[in-house]
Design a protein around this motif. Structure first.
Motif, PDB file in Angstrom:
ATOM      1  N   PHE A   1      -5.515   3.086   5.627  1.00 33.45           N
ATOM      2  CA  PHE A   1      -5.979   2.846   4.256  1.00 33.45           C
ATOM      3  C   PHE A   1      -6.496   1.416   4.132  1.00 33.45           C
ATOM      4  O   PHE A   1      -7.556   1.173   3.542  1.00 33.45           O
ATOM      5  CB  PHE A   1      -4.831   3.083   3.268  1.00 33.45           C
ATOM      6  CG  PHE A   1      -5.207   2.841   1.836  1.00 33.45           C
ATOM      7  CD1 PHE A   1      -5.597   3.893   1.021  1.00 33.45           C
ATOM      8  CD2 PHE A   1      -5.179   1.562   1.282  1.00 33.45           C
ATOM      9  CE1 PHE A   1      -5.960   3.673  -0.309  1.00 33.45           C
ATOM     10  CE2 PHE A   1      -5.532   1.324  -0.031  1.00 33.45           C
ATOM     11  CZ  PHE A   1      -5.923   2.391  -0.830  1.00 33.45           C
ATOM     12  N   MET A   2      -5.762   0.475   4.682  1.00 32.56           N
ATOM     13  CA  MET A   2      -6.156  -0.933   4.621  1.00 32.56           C
ATOM     14  C   MET A   2      -7.502  -1.164   5.301  1.00 32.56           C
ATOM     15  O   MET A   2      -8.335  -1.931   4.808  1.00 32.56           O
ATOM     16  CB  MET A   2      -5.066  -1.796   5.272  1.00 32.56           C
ATOM     17  CG  MET A   2      -3.776  -1.863   4.470  1.00 32.56           C
ATOM     18  SD  MET A   2      -2.307  -2.303   5.470  1.00 32.56           S
ATOM     19  CE  MET A   2      -2.827  -3.837   6.222  1.00 32.56           C
ATOM     20  N   LYS A   3      -7.715  -0.486   6.420  1.00 33.88           N
ATOM     21  CA  LYS A   3      -8.964  -0.647   7.157  1.00 33.88           C
ATOM     22  C   LYS A   3     -10.131  -0.008   6.417  1.00 33.88           C
ATOM     23  O   LYS A   3     -11.234  -0.570   6.361  1.00 33.88           O
ATOM     24  CB  LYS A   3      -8.814  -0.021   8.550  1.00 33.88           C
ATOM     25  CG  LYS A   3     -10.049  -0.157   9.415  1.00 33.88           C
ATOM     26  CD  LYS A   3      -9.826   0.478  10.788  1.00 33.88           C
ATOM     27  CE  LYS A   3     -11.082   0.365  11.647  1.00 33.88           C
ATOM     28  NZ  LYS A   3     -10.882   0.997  12.992  1.00 33.88           N
ATOM     29  N   ASP A   4      -9.888   1.171   5.842  1.00 34.06           N
ATOM     30  CA  ASP A   4     -10.961   1.927   5.201  1.00 34.06           C
ATOM     31  C   ASP A   4     -11.254   1.466   3.775  1.00 34.06           C
ATOM     32  O   ASP A   4     -12.346   1.722   3.257  1.00 34.06           O
ATOM     33  CB  ASP A   4     -10.609   3.419   5.169  1.00 34.06           C
ATOM     34  CG  ASP A   4     -10.538   4.037   6.564  1.00 34.06           C
ATOM     35  OD1 ASP A   4     -11.041   3.403   7.515  1.00 34.06           O
ATOM     36  OD2 ASP A   4      -9.965   5.129   6.699  1.00 34.06           O
TER      37      ASP A   4
ATOM     38  N   VAL B   1       0.837  -1.204   0.000  1.00 33.41           N
ATOM     39  CA  VAL B   1       0.000   0.000   0.000  1.00 33.41           C
ATOM     40  C   VAL B   1       0.870   1.251   0.000  1.00 33.41           C
ATOM     41  O   VAL B   1       0.617   2.205  -0.749  1.00 33.41           O
ATOM     42  CB  VAL B   1      -0.953  -0.002   1.207  1.00 33.41           C
ATOM     43  CG1 VAL B   1      -1.628   1.359   1.388  1.00 33.41           C
ATOM     44  CG2 VAL B   1      -2.008  -1.091   1.049  1.00 33.41           C
ATOM     45  N   GLU B   2       1.892   1.270   0.840  1.00 35.77           N
ATOM     46  CA  GLU B   2       2.775   2.435   0.940  1.00 35.77           C
ATOM     47  C   GLU B   2       3.420   2.763  -0.397  1.00 35.77           C
ATOM     48  O   GLU B   2       3.521   3.932  -0.781  1.00 35.77           O
ATOM     49  CB  GLU B   2       3.845   2.179   2.004  1.00 35.77           C
ATOM     50  CG  GLU B   2       3.318   2.263   3.424  1.00 35.77           C
ATOM     51  CD  GLU B   2       4.120   1.464   4.428  1.00 35.77           C
ATOM     52  OE1 GLU B   2       3.695   1.384   5.596  1.00 35.77           O
ATOM     53  OE2 GLU B   2       5.182   0.901   4.045  1.00 35.77           O
ATOM     54  N   LYS B   3       3.832   1.714  -1.117  1.00 33.08           N
ATOM     55  CA  LYS B   3       4.492   1.945  -2.394  1.00 33.08           C
ATOM     56  C   LYS B   3       3.496   2.289  -3.492  1.00 33.08           C
ATOM     57  O   LYS B   3       3.685   3.251  -4.245  1.00 33.08           O
ATOM     58  CB  LYS B   3       5.311   0.719  -2.802  1.00 33.08           C
ATOM     59  CG  LYS B   3       6.148   0.960  -4.058  1.00 33.08           C
ATOM     60  CD  LYS B   3       7.012  -0.226  -4.392  1.00 33.08           C
ATOM     61  CE  LYS B   3       7.858   0.057  -5.629  1.00 33.08           C
ATOM     62  NZ  LYS B   3       8.653  -1.123  -6.032  1.00 33.08           N
ATOM     63  N   LYS B   4       2.432   1.512  -3.594  1.00 35.45           N
ATOM     64  CA  LYS B   4       1.471   1.708  -4.682  1.00 35.45           C
ATOM     65  C   LYS B   4       0.684   3.012  -4.544  1.00 35.45           C
ATOM     66  O   LYS B   4       0.281   3.611  -5.538  1.00 35.45           O
ATOM     67  CB  LYS B   4       0.510   0.516  -4.757  1.00 35.45           C
ATOM     68  CG  LYS B   4       1.180  -0.778  -5.190  1.00 35.45           C
ATOM     69  CD  LYS B   4       1.814  -0.637  -6.553  1.00 35.45           C
ATOM     70  CE  LYS B   4       2.482  -1.911  -7.017  1.00 35.45           C
ATOM     71  NZ  LYS B   4       3.118  -1.766  -8.348  1.00 35.45           N
ATOM     72  N   GLU B   5       0.460   3.441  -3.311  1.00 37.76           N
ATOM     73  CA  GLU B   5      -0.274   4.689  -3.076  1.00 37.76           C
ATOM     74  C   GLU B   5       0.669   5.888  -2.887  1.00 37.76           C
ATOM     75  O   GLU B   5       0.218   6.986  -2.577  1.00 37.76           O
ATOM     76  CB  GLU B   5      -1.164   4.546  -1.841  1.00 37.76           C
ATOM     77  CG  GLU B   5      -2.336   3.591  -2.020  1.00 37.76           C
ATOM     78  CD  GLU B   5      -3.316   4.075  -3.074  1.00 37.76           C
ATOM     79  OE1 GLU B   5      -3.772   5.235  -2.985  1.00 37.76           O
ATOM     80  OE2 GLU B   5      -3.622   3.277  -4.001  1.00 37.76           O
ATOM     81  N   ASN B   6       1.964   5.662  -3.097  1.00 41.12           N
ATOM     82  CA  ASN B   6       2.970   6.737  -3.017  1.00 41.12           C
ATOM     83  C   ASN B   6       2.927   7.504  -1.685  1.00 41.12           C
ATOM     84  O   ASN B   6       3.124   8.719  -1.646  1.00 41.12           O
ATOM     85  CB  ASN B   6       2.797   7.731  -4.175  1.00 41.12           C
ATOM     86  CG  ASN B   6       2.982   7.079  -5.522  1.00 41.12           C
ATOM     87  OD1 ASN B   6       3.953   6.359  -5.743  1.00 41.12           O
ATOM     88  ND2 ASN B   6       2.051   7.314  -6.431  1.00 41.12           N
ATOM     89  N   LEU B   7       2.668   6.784  -0.601  1.00 41.98           N
ATOM     90  CA  LEU B   7       2.499   7.449   0.687  1.00 41.98           C
ATOM     91  C   LEU B   7       3.784   8.098   1.199  1.00 41.98           C
ATOM     92  O   LEU B   7       3.754   9.206   1.745  1.00 41.98           O
ATOM     93  CB  LEU B   7       1.957   6.458   1.721  1.00 41.98           C
ATOM     94  CG  LEU B   7       0.585   5.852   1.426  1.00 41.98           C
ATOM     95  CD1 LEU B   7       0.127   4.982   2.599  1.00 41.98           C
ATOM     96  CD2 LEU B   7      -0.451   6.924   1.133  1.00 41.98           C
ATOM     97  N   PHE B   8       4.904   7.425   1.035  1.00 40.72           N
ATOM     98  CA  PHE B   8       6.165   8.005   1.504  1.00 40.72           C
ATOM     99  C   PHE B   8       6.564   9.210   0.661  1.00 40.72           C
ATOM    100  O   PHE B   8       7.038  10.223   1.180  1.00 40.72           O
ATOM    101  CB  PHE B   8       7.280   6.960   1.503  1.00 40.72           C
ATOM    102  CG  PHE B   8       7.220   6.000   2.656  1.00 40.72           C
ATOM    103  CD1 PHE B   8       7.372   6.442   3.960  1.00 40.72           C
ATOM    104  CD2 PHE B   8       6.993   4.651   2.440  1.00 40.72           C
ATOM    105  CE1 PHE B   8       7.304   5.561   5.036  1.00 40.72           C
ATOM    106  CE2 PHE B   8       6.924   3.757   3.502  1.00 40.72           C
ATOM    107  CZ  PHE B   8       7.076   4.220   4.807  1.00 40.72           C
ATOM    108  N   GLN B   9       6.351   9.109  -0.657  1.00 40.13           N
ATOM    109  CA  GLN B   9       6.690  10.234  -1.517  1.00 40.13           C
ATOM    110  C   GLN B   9       5.856  11.461  -1.167  1.00 40.13           C
ATOM    111  O   GLN B   9       6.367  12.587  -1.112  1.00 40.13           O
ATOM    112  CB  GLN B   9       6.477   9.877  -3.000  1.00 40.13           C
ATOM    113  CG  GLN B   9       7.491   8.899  -3.556  1.00 40.13           C
ATOM    114  CD  GLN B   9       7.029   7.457  -3.425  1.00 40.13           C
ATOM    115  OE1 GLN B   9       6.357   7.082  -2.461  1.00 40.13           O
ATOM    116  NE2 GLN B   9       7.390   6.625  -4.384  1.00 40.13           N
ATOM    117  N   LYS B  10       4.571  11.242  -0.926  1.00 39.19           N
ATOM    118  CA  LYS B  10       3.687  12.364  -0.586  1.00 39.19           C
ATOM    119  C   LYS B  10       4.144  13.051   0.693  1.00 39.19           C
ATOM    120  O   LYS B  10       4.015  14.264   0.848  1.00 39.19           O
ATOM    121  CB  LYS B  10       2.251  11.861  -0.427  1.00 39.19           C
ATOM    122  CG  LYS B  10       1.586  11.447  -1.734  1.00 39.19           C
ATOM    123  CD  LYS B  10       0.227  10.820  -1.482  1.00 39.19           C
ATOM    124  CE  LYS B  10      -0.401  10.307  -2.780  1.00 39.19           C
ATOM    125  NZ  LYS B  10      -1.691   9.584  -2.535  1.00 39.19           N
TER     126      LYS B  10
END
Length: 327
Positions: free
Chosen positions: A255-258, A57-66
């Motif tokens: 994100f996983m929960k929602d 999720v972190e990679k595919k949703e670009n969470l760290f980049q954001k």
């Protein structure tokens, strides 16, 4: 003469003021040169298996980049899948965060002087780690006596094997253990080159689809503790970045929960297993990042396992490798 004295006094005052200003400027320059260097890159390991959903999720949703792009910090995700390789990269200074690394690897590295620290738990998933065979005559651990067993040494799977053998009053010498990675072990099992394989995560349903069966999982034997770790020198210099890192990790869990359906889809695409299989395996995992008393006991048990099996020469204080980001 008075006019000359007056002029000398004025000039002296000017020179003195200039010297003071020059001194202040010099001090300021010196201060800026010794100021903390601006962070430009953050290197985070990417391991998608067994079923590391938060990382996916972190990679595919670009969470760290954001999170870090606003500060001009570039995030890279080297795909280092072996715990030993991760700790080597940390020792070399080329990896900042090990996002999902086995506790066995962290303890071994720390014992050997690698400045690595645990900043949170990644997962606990005893059901995701298995011992498998394709031979229908091998259905229980006692059937392993004299058999060829393939799997990665010094890992949770290796710990599972030894724990399962111990419950049957058996030792590692009672089997022919062959050190190899999970994909290689599964291939060897399918080819008939080994009798038993140590298999985890997405490789379990894939092996089952090819005719293999599970002899035992880690349930009741070990907690299969996976942790989040970082370099101590990085933490000492950039504790704020580590706090933001864990904030992003929490966002992935939310994100996983929602968004369960989207989460299943992302995990399915990334691991090449069906959504139904993802749903089945997803329930095996506890992704709570908090380090609990039970986790500490499991870390101690892991160190005991390493010591008892001659993989660890020097024991460490487990508390010493826990880095509290809130202090």
């Amino acid at each position: 003469m008075d006019r000359v004295k007056k002029l000398v006094c004025i000039l002296s005052s000017v020179f003195l003021a200039s010297a003071v200003l020059a001194g202040c400027g010099s001090s300021s320059t010196k201060g800026s040169s010794t100021a903390k260097e601006k962070l430009k890159n953050v290197n985070i390991s990417y391991v998608k298996s067994p079923l590391n959903v938060p990382s996916i999720v972190e990679k595919k949703e670009n969470l760290f980049q954001k999170e870090f792009d606003k500060d001009g910090i570039k995030v890279t995700f080297p795909e280092i899948t072996e715990g030993g390789k991760m700790t080597e990269a940390m020792a070399a200074g080329s990896l900042d965060f090990a996002n999902a690394i086995g506790a066995t690897s962290v303890i071994l590295a720390a014992s050997n002087g690698v400045p690595i620290r645990i900043i949170g738990m990644y997962s606990r998933a005893p059901k995701a780690f298995t011992i498998m065979s394709k031979d229908q005559n091998i259905t229980k651990i006692s059937d392993l006596k004299g058999k060829k067993v393939a799997g990665p040494k010094g890992t949770i799977l290796h710990q599972l094997l030894l724990g399962a053998l111990s419950k049957e009053n058996m030792k590692i010498n009672d089997v022919q253990f062959i050190n190899m990675g999970i994909p290689q072990a599964v291939s060897a099992l399918m080819a008939g080159d080994v009798d038993v394989a140590l298999v985890a995560g997405a490789s379990v349903p894939q092996a089952e689809a090819k005719g293999a069966h599970v002899i035992t999982t880690g349930e009741g034997i070990l907690d299969a503790t996976i942790v989040i770790a970082a370099r101590k020198d990085f933490l000492d210099k950039h504790k704020d970045i580590a706090k933001r890192y864990m904030k992003v990790h929490d966002e992935s869990l939310k994100f996983m929960k929602d968004n369960p359906d989207e989460t299943y889809r992302l995990a399915s695409e990334e691991t090449n297993i069906s959504i139904d299989q993802v749903k089945q395996m997803y329930g095996w995992y506890d992704f709570n990042p908090k380090i609990t008393d039970a986790d500490m006991k499991d870390l101690e048990a892991t160190q005991d396992f390493l010591k008892q099996n001659d993989m660890l020469k020097k024991t460490i204080d487990i508390k010493s490798i826990i880095y509290n980001l809130n202090k």
